[in-house]
Write an enzyme that holds these catalytic residues in place. Structure first.
Site, PDB file in Angstrom:
ATOM      1  N   GLU A  51      31.536  -0.476 -13.587  1.00 25.66           N
ATOM      2  CA  GLU A  51      32.070   0.820 -13.148  1.00 25.66           C
ATOM      3  C   GLU A  51      30.996   1.889 -13.151  1.00 25.66           C
ATOM      4  OE1 GLU A  51      34.895   1.578 -16.231  1.00 25.66           O
ATOM      5  OE2 GLU A  51      35.654  -0.462 -16.045  1.00 25.66           O
ATOM      6  N   LYS A 107      29.289   5.306 -14.445  1.00 23.90           N
ATOM      7  CA  LYS A 107      29.270   6.091 -15.679  1.00 23.90           C
ATOM      8  C   LYS A 107      29.261   7.559 -15.274  1.00 23.90           C
ATOM      9  CE  LYS A 107      27.240   6.628 -20.241  1.00 23.90           C
ATOM     10  NZ  LYS A 107      27.845   7.922 -20.347  1.00 23.90           N
ATOM     11  N   ASP A 162      29.231  11.482 -15.281  1.00 28.70           N
ATOM     12  CA  ASP A 162      28.510  12.441 -16.113  1.00 28.70           C
ATOM     13  C   ASP A 162      29.352  13.715 -16.225  1.00 28.70           C
ATOM     14  OD1 ASP A 162      26.557  13.485 -17.631  1.00 28.70           O
ATOM     15  OD2 ASP A 162      25.130  13.834 -16.006  1.00 28.70           O
ATOM     16  N   TYR A 210      39.675   3.932 -19.012  1.00 28.05           N
ATOM     17  CA  TYR A 210      39.936   3.130 -20.208  1.00 28.05           C
ATOM     18  C   TYR A 210      41.326   3.417 -20.755  1.00 28.05           C
ATOM     19  CZ  TYR A 210      39.101   1.371 -25.014  1.00 28.05           C
ATOM     20  OH  TYR A 210      39.172   0.701 -26.204  1.00 28.05           O
ATOM     21  N   LYS A 257      21.895   3.114 -18.083  1.00 31.28           N
ATOM     22  CA  LYS A 257      21.683   4.486 -17.613  1.00 31.28           C
ATOM     23  C   LYS A 257      20.513   4.564 -16.641  1.00 31.28           C
ATOM     24  CE  LYS A 257      22.386   7.553 -21.065  1.00 31.28           C
ATOM     25  NZ  LYS A 257      22.973   8.858 -21.333  1.00 31.28           N
ATOM     26  N   CYS A 262       8.170  44.444 -15.238  1.00 27.52           N
ATOM     27  CA  CYS A 262       8.549  43.859 -13.951  1.00 27.52           C
ATOM     28  C   CYS A 262       7.382  44.040 -12.971  1.00 27.52           C
ATOM     29  CB  CYS A 262       9.803  44.560 -13.447  1.00 27.52           C
ATOM     30  SG  CYS A 262      10.252  44.109 -11.773  1.00 27.52           S
ATOM     31  N   CYS A 322       8.322  46.546  -9.971  1.00 23.80           N
ATOM     32  CA  CYS A 322       8.524  47.995 -10.083  1.00 23.80           C
ATOM     33  C   CYS A 322       7.893  48.604 -11.327  1.00 23.80           C
ATOM     34  CB  CYS A 322      10.017  48.317 -10.047  1.00 23.80           C
ATOM     35  SG  CYS A 322      10.871  47.795 -11.551  1.00 23.80           S
ATOM     36  N   CYS A 373      15.172  43.128 -15.587  1.00 26.62           N
ATOM     37  CA  CYS A 373      14.514  44.358 -15.201  1.00 26.62           C
ATOM     38  C   CYS A 373      15.633  45.403 -15.135  1.00 26.62           C
ATOM     39  CB  CYS A 373      13.850  44.211 -13.834  1.00 26.62           C
ATOM     40  SG  CYS A 373      13.378  45.818 -13.161  1.00 26.62           S
ATOM     41  N   CYS A 403      14.188  49.110  -8.155  1.00 28.42           N
ATOM     42  CA  CYS A 403      13.343  47.919  -8.089  1.00 28.42           C
ATOM     43  C   CYS A 403      13.596  47.220  -6.741  1.00 28.42           C
ATOM     44  CB  CYS A 403      13.691  47.022  -9.274  1.00 28.42           C
ATOM     45  SG  CYS A 403      12.776  45.492  -9.309  1.00 28.42           S
TER      46      CYS A 403
HETATM   47  S1  IVH Z   1      34.409   3.456 -21.544  1.00 35.37           S
HETATM   48  C1  IVH Z   1      35.292   2.364 -25.958  1.00 35.37           C
HETATM   49  N1  IVH Z   1      33.777   3.902 -19.057  1.00 35.37           N
HETATM   50  O1  IVH Z   1      30.485   7.748 -21.561  1.00 35.37           O
HETATM   51  C2  IVH Z   1      34.624   2.645 -24.670  1.00 35.37           C
HETATM   52  N2  IVH Z   1      33.083   5.524 -20.646  1.00 35.37           N
HETATM   53  O2  IVH Z   1      28.600   7.163 -23.669  1.00 35.37           O
HETATM   54  C3  IVH Z   1      35.078   3.882 -24.043  1.00 35.37           C
HETATM   55  N3  IVH Z   1      31.890   7.442 -19.703  1.00 35.37           N
HETATM   56  O3  IVH Z   1      32.526   8.831 -24.187  1.00 35.37           O
HETATM   57  C4  IVH Z   1      34.240   4.412 -22.977  1.00 35.37           C
HETATM   58  N4  IVH Z   1      31.993   6.799 -17.609  1.00 35.37           N
HETATM   59  O4  IVH Z   1      32.807   9.908 -21.889  1.00 35.37           O
HETATM   60  C5  IVH Z   1      33.689   4.357 -20.316  1.00 35.37           C
HETATM   61  N5  IVH Z   1      33.325   4.148 -16.792  1.00 35.37           N
HETATM   62  C6  IVH Z   1      33.249   4.613 -18.041  1.00 35.37           C
HETATM   63  C7  IVH Z   1      32.607   5.840 -18.359  1.00 35.37           C
HETATM   64  C8  IVH Z   1      32.540   6.257 -19.684  1.00 35.37           C
HETATM   65  C9  IVH Z   1      31.584   7.742 -18.433  1.00 35.37           C
HETATM   66  C10 IVH Z   1      31.533   8.295 -20.837  1.00 35.37           C
HETATM   67  C11 IVH Z   1      32.635   8.518 -21.821  1.00 35.37           C
HETATM   68  C12 IVH Z   1      32.128   8.033 -23.132  1.00 35.37           C
HETATM   69  C13 IVH Z   1      30.647   8.076 -22.918  1.00 35.37           C
HETATM   70  C14 IVH Z   1      29.975   7.070 -23.789  1.00 35.37           C
END
Ligand code: IVH
Length: 679
Positions: free
Chosen positions: A113, A115, A117, A226, A312, A406, A409, A424, A430
């Site tokens: 999946e 990740k 941000d 999750y 990552k 500045c 000015c 400033c 200015c």
């Molecule tokens: S699973 C027990 N899946 O990453 C496992 N987390 O570094 C629960 N996050 O706290 C996390 N995308 O905020 C999971 N596809 C994803 C995610 C994900 C982002 C975040 C989440 C977690 C942090 C951990």
């Protein structure tokens, strides 16, 4: 309508609206127009206003926000919110795979999946209704942010099927899509607020806002990833999430099952290449053992599951030479260092400049002139300098110093308690601040003088024709005609532009038209720090004219909804300056609107979609009748046509109009009929 009928209709409308929200926000495939959707929502809100006892906390009307939380209460997580082990390289990922295989053998699948941000959130549902939304906090307990989370349209307030466990928690990540992030920052720049460094910070700041109506405007989104606990229906994480999608949750399309490490690696490579196309930021991918029994078998360490790992993405980084540091002065005086770099290729673009944020950043980096620096493009949109290659420091080089005055000015820079940015303070003298203020004044959302732009403003300023916003209203044909400017087309080629008759006419016309702009826009256009569009509207509808606003005290200002101490202080400071009072007086003399004239406020939808022609005299003024039509959703049209729905006939209606209405078979109503219609 009696209460039982209302209950049935409210339920019907809620279901319909929830369904359309799901189509739009989760499946991205709306099946109804925005207008029709708004109609349903309006009908629901109007019914709920009539029968407030029927408002349910999971009604789609509750998404607009309005609840204000002074301090967030905390709640313990039923299942701790753990983090994920992470890696940046293939070898460690292969080690993870080996460890997994040692415990559960080779017969299993991974779910791969994105990740996200953003900010983690735990959503608890009881009997299909969202009960509680809690942030990660310290992992054991987090803040209860339910009111704010309810404003996120991709989070169901009520689930749409019946095959969910009676009580369960689902976790996901709240993200601010990049487009919303950029819009939010542009709006903040407009009112002189500090900018968010990246969408994650903006999402996290938004979730902690006290006013949920403000959160609603930020357009947050949520992806679920999750479902903790062991009362689930299926034995596969992947299938459970697919099921959750049917319940109403948003689950990414980019989730796939993989049998082999090759497949996992090719998924990673694909996502890495595609990530700039995603509407939101990700910082890697997550690889999870899919089978829940296997997950249990693998278990957890103190901090993280043994059945999942995050791969990552490294922020791309290159080195290049620092050529010089420029300082920029924003419209509100914020003084920002910007590095000029030897052009370098980074994440698909050529980078020549990078932000240095503020004085603290220069100090932290210990930057010297001519340094070789590391430049990164990570979650942030603008590249940033993250370090200095000390081995390449030029002997005898001087440190980069943050100026005390500045450079534009000469004013001594200032810093507010608790802020990192230097300012400033010379806001009215200015040059970049003046030009910035003029550009803001003419911008589309302010006075909308589109015949002037950045270039023309610069010309007017350089020729000393305009040094403040009021000067725009003293411009004449004679002053403008023939005005010239030489501009650089390329490094060698230059072009001379001059104002001709047509240009001058357009400019003067645009300025003249701006006198019709409503008071709230004028107030926004004046560029008072922290007075954005919404604040301007609130102030105008409360104080109604500039004279009342000018003399308002701190208490009076802060008593207005959404006006806090910071905004109030900024207003007091602004109106305390005699130069500003003089400016306002000149703008008033020029004919700009400083009084609220438009009393428009939507009251009902009784006349929604209807066109009305008002003719004759009435017991109340014709303008008032027209306002009532608008307030009840109708449209005023001036002449009768086959599209007209009603002719509202007063005394002494013109015979021609009457004839036409009769000919086209248009319903003629009296003032009395009209009043009954909008009752
Ligand atoms: S699973 C027990 N899946 O990453 C496992 N987390 O570094 C629960 N996050 O706290 C996390 N995308 O905020 C999971 N596809 C994803 C995610 C994900 C982002 C975040 C989440 C977690 C942090 C951990």
């Amino acid at each position: 309508m009696n209460i039982e009928e209302a209950r049935t209709r409210i339920e019907e409308l809620s279901k319909l609206i929830d369904g359309h929200n799901y189509q739009y926000y989760v499946l991205s495939s709306p099946t109804i127009s925005d207008f029709d959707f708004d109609m349903l929502l309006k009908e629901l809100i109007s019914l709920e206003n009539q029968f407030p006892d029927l408002i349910s906390p999971s009604s789609p009307s509750q998404r607009v926000g309005g609840d204000v939380t002074k301090e967030f209460l905390q709640s313990f997580h039923k299942y701790p919110m753990l983090s994920l082990g992470n890696t940046y390289n293939k070898e460690e990922l292969e080690d993870f795979d080996k460890r997994v295989r040692k415990t559960i053998g080779d017969e299993f699948e991974y779910s791969c999946e994105l990740k996200y941000d953003g900010v983690a959130i735990g959503l608890t549902y009881i009997n299909g209704i969202l009960e509680k939304a809690v942030t990660r906090g310290d992992g054991e307990k987090g803040d209860i942010v339910t009111a704010n989370v309810k404003t996120i349209k991709s989070i169901p307030l009520k689930l749409i099927t019946n095959d969910f466990p009676p009580e369960f928690e689902i976790r996901g990540e709240i993200v601010l899509p990049r487009a919303s992030f950029e819009r939010l920052n542009a709006e903040r720049a407009d009112i002189g607020e500090s900018l968010f460094a990246n969408p994650r910070n903006a999402a996290s700041g938004s979730l902690k806002l006290q006013d949920s109506a403000e959160v609603a405007k930020r357009k947050l989104d949520c992806y679920c990833y999750y479902i903790p606990g062991d009362n689930l229906l299926l034995n596969s994480h992947y299938e459970n999430l697919r099921l959750a999608k049917k319940w109403g949750f948003k689950v990414s399309e980019f989730m796939v099952k993989c049998q082999t490490m090759e497949q996992v690696l090719s998924y990673i490579a694909n996502i890495y290449n595609e990530r700039s196309e995603l509407p939101f930021d990700i910082d890697g991918v997550v690889i999870k053992v899919d089978n829940l029994q296997f997950q249990q078998q693998l278990g957890f360490t103190a901090k993280q599951p043994r059945w999942a790992i995050a791969y990552k993405f490294k922020a791309e980084s290159v080195t290049t030479k620092l050529i010089s540091v420029d300082f920029q002065v924003g419209r509100t005086g914020a003084y920002t260092p910007v590095a000029n770099l030897a052009p370098v290729q980074l994440a698909g673009t050529v980078v020549k400049r990078a932000t240095l944020h503020n004085a603290d950043q220069i100090e932290k980096l210990g930057l010297f002139e001519g340094d070789t620096v590391y430049v990164e493009k990570g979650g942030e949109i603008i590249p940033k300098i993250t370090g200095v290659e000390m081995s390449e420091r030029i002997t005898g080089a001087n440190p980069v110093v943050f100026p005390e005055v500045c450079h534009e000015c000469g004013a001594r820079l200032e810093k507010n308690e608790g802020e990192v940015a230097w300012y400033c303070p010379n806001e009215d003298n200015c040059p970049p601040q003046i030009k910035g203020k003029l550009e803001h004044f003419i911008s589309r959302r302010a006075m909308n003088i589109d015949s002037l732009g950045e270039g023309k403003i610069e010309m007017l300023f350089d020729n000393k024709l305009v040094v403040n916003i009021a000067d725009l209203y003293s411009l004449t044909y004679e002053k403008l005609i023939g005005l010239e400017k030489v501009i650089d087309v390329t490094d060698e080629k230059q072009k001379k532009i001059s104002f001709r008759e047509k240009t001058v006419e357009n400019i003067l016309n645009g300025i003249e038209q701006s006198k019709k702009v409503s008071f709230d826009k004028v107030l926004f256009a004046m560029g008072i720090r922290f007075v954005g569009e919404t604040v301007a509207k609130k102030l105008v509808s409360h104080f109604r004219n500039i004279d009342a606003l000018r003399v308002a005290t701190l208490e009076e200002l802060t008593s207005v909804e959404e006006i806090g101490e910071k905004i109030a202080q900024s207003l007091l400071q602004y109106f305390n300056d005699p130069m500003h009072i003089q400016l306002i007086e000149r703008l008033q003399a020029a004919g700009l609107k400083f009084v609220m004239t438009d009393d428009f406020q939507q009251i009902s939808i009784a006349l929604e979609g209807k066109s009305l022609v008002v003719s004759g005299t009435f017991s109340q003024s014709r303008d008032y009748i027209k306002l009532l039509i608008q307030q009840h959703g109708g449209k005023n049209v001036s002449s009768i046509s086959s599209k007209t729905d009603f002719v509202l006939a007063g005394d002494n209606m013109g015979p021609e109009k009457l004839k036409k209405a009769e000919k086209l078979n248009i319903t003629i109503i009296s003032e009395e009929d009209f009043m009954k219609m909008i009752e």
